[in-house]
Design a protein around this motif. Sequence first.
Motif, PDB file in Angstrom:
ATOM      1  N   GLN A   1       0.834  -1.212   0.000  1.00 32.98           N
ATOM      2  CA  GLN A   1       0.000   0.000   0.000  1.00 32.98           C
ATOM      3  C   GLN A   1       0.867   1.260   0.000  1.00 32.98           C
ATOM      4  N   THR A   2       1.925   1.243   0.797  1.00 39.78           N
ATOM      5  CA  THR A   2       2.838   2.400   0.849  1.00 39.78           C
ATOM      6  C   THR A   2       3.494   2.626  -0.506  1.00 39.78           C
TER       7      THR A   2
ATOM      8  N   THR B   1       3.992   5.666  -5.436  1.00 43.87           N
ATOM      9  CA  THR B   1       3.967   5.695  -6.901  1.00 43.87           C
ATOM     10  C   THR B   1       2.957   6.719  -7.395  1.00 43.87           C
ATOM     11  N   LYS B   2       1.774   6.751  -6.764  1.00 40.51           N
ATOM     12  CA  LYS B   2       0.752   7.727  -7.155  1.00 40.51           C
ATOM     13  C   LYS B   2       1.232   9.151  -6.876  1.00 40.51           C
TER      14      LYS B   2
ATOM     15  N   VAL C   1       4.353  10.248  -6.730  1.00 43.88           N
ATOM     16  CA  VAL C   1       5.402  10.592  -7.699  1.00 43.88           C
ATOM     17  C   VAL C   1       4.781  10.920  -9.054  1.00 43.88           C
ATOM     18  N   ALA C   2       3.770  10.168  -9.451  1.00 48.07           N
ATOM     19  CA  ALA C   2       3.104  10.432 -10.731  1.00 48.07           C
ATOM     20  C   ALA C   2       2.409  11.799 -10.694  1.00 48.07           C
ATOM     21  N   ASP C   3       1.739  12.111  -9.578  1.00 50.80           N
ATOM     22  CA  ASP C   3       1.072  13.422  -9.458  1.00 50.80           C
ATOM     23  C   ASP C   3       2.088  14.561  -9.469  1.00 50.80           C
ATOM     24  N   VAL C   4       3.178  14.375  -8.730  1.00 52.38           N
ATOM     25  CA  VAL C   4       4.223  15.410  -8.706  1.00 52.38           C
ATOM     26  C   VAL C   4       4.806  15.591 -10.101  1.00 52.38           C
TER      27      VAL C   4
END
Length: 144
Positions: free
Chosen positions: A34-35, A40-41, A43-46
């Motif tokens: 989960q972490t 990953t989410k 980093v993708a948003d950033v």
Amino acid sequence: MHTVSGGEVAGILVAVFWAILVSFLAVALARLAQTLKATTKLVADVTDQAVPLLADASTAVRSAQTQIERVDAIASDVQEVTSNASALSTTVASTFGGPLVKVAAFGYGVRRAISGRKDDVSAKTPRRTVIVGRAVSRGRGKKD
């Protein structure tokens, strides 16, 4: 009835211990998964937000560079105008300075000569000065 030997009890304890250990490891791995998903989410948003920001920053830097080049050109033009004005001032001073001084000296001499004549004419007529309500003659020591 069947009696349980010490080896069998030890085997059951080891099996229970391994089951508990595997359960804890499974829970830990699930939380770790989960972490990692959340990371990953994030980093993708950033990355999605950083790319446009970096593009905007790059555009701003280019614009600032263009403005600096314009200011540099304006500063060099101002420096050229200043040097031209200095040269013009020097030229005007050297061209007109001497004659203007001569004209001013001549004008002063003419004014002085004219005022000298007026002083000669007025010296013949006595001047009067009013001092606290009395008239006192300034010409040749006579009192009125």
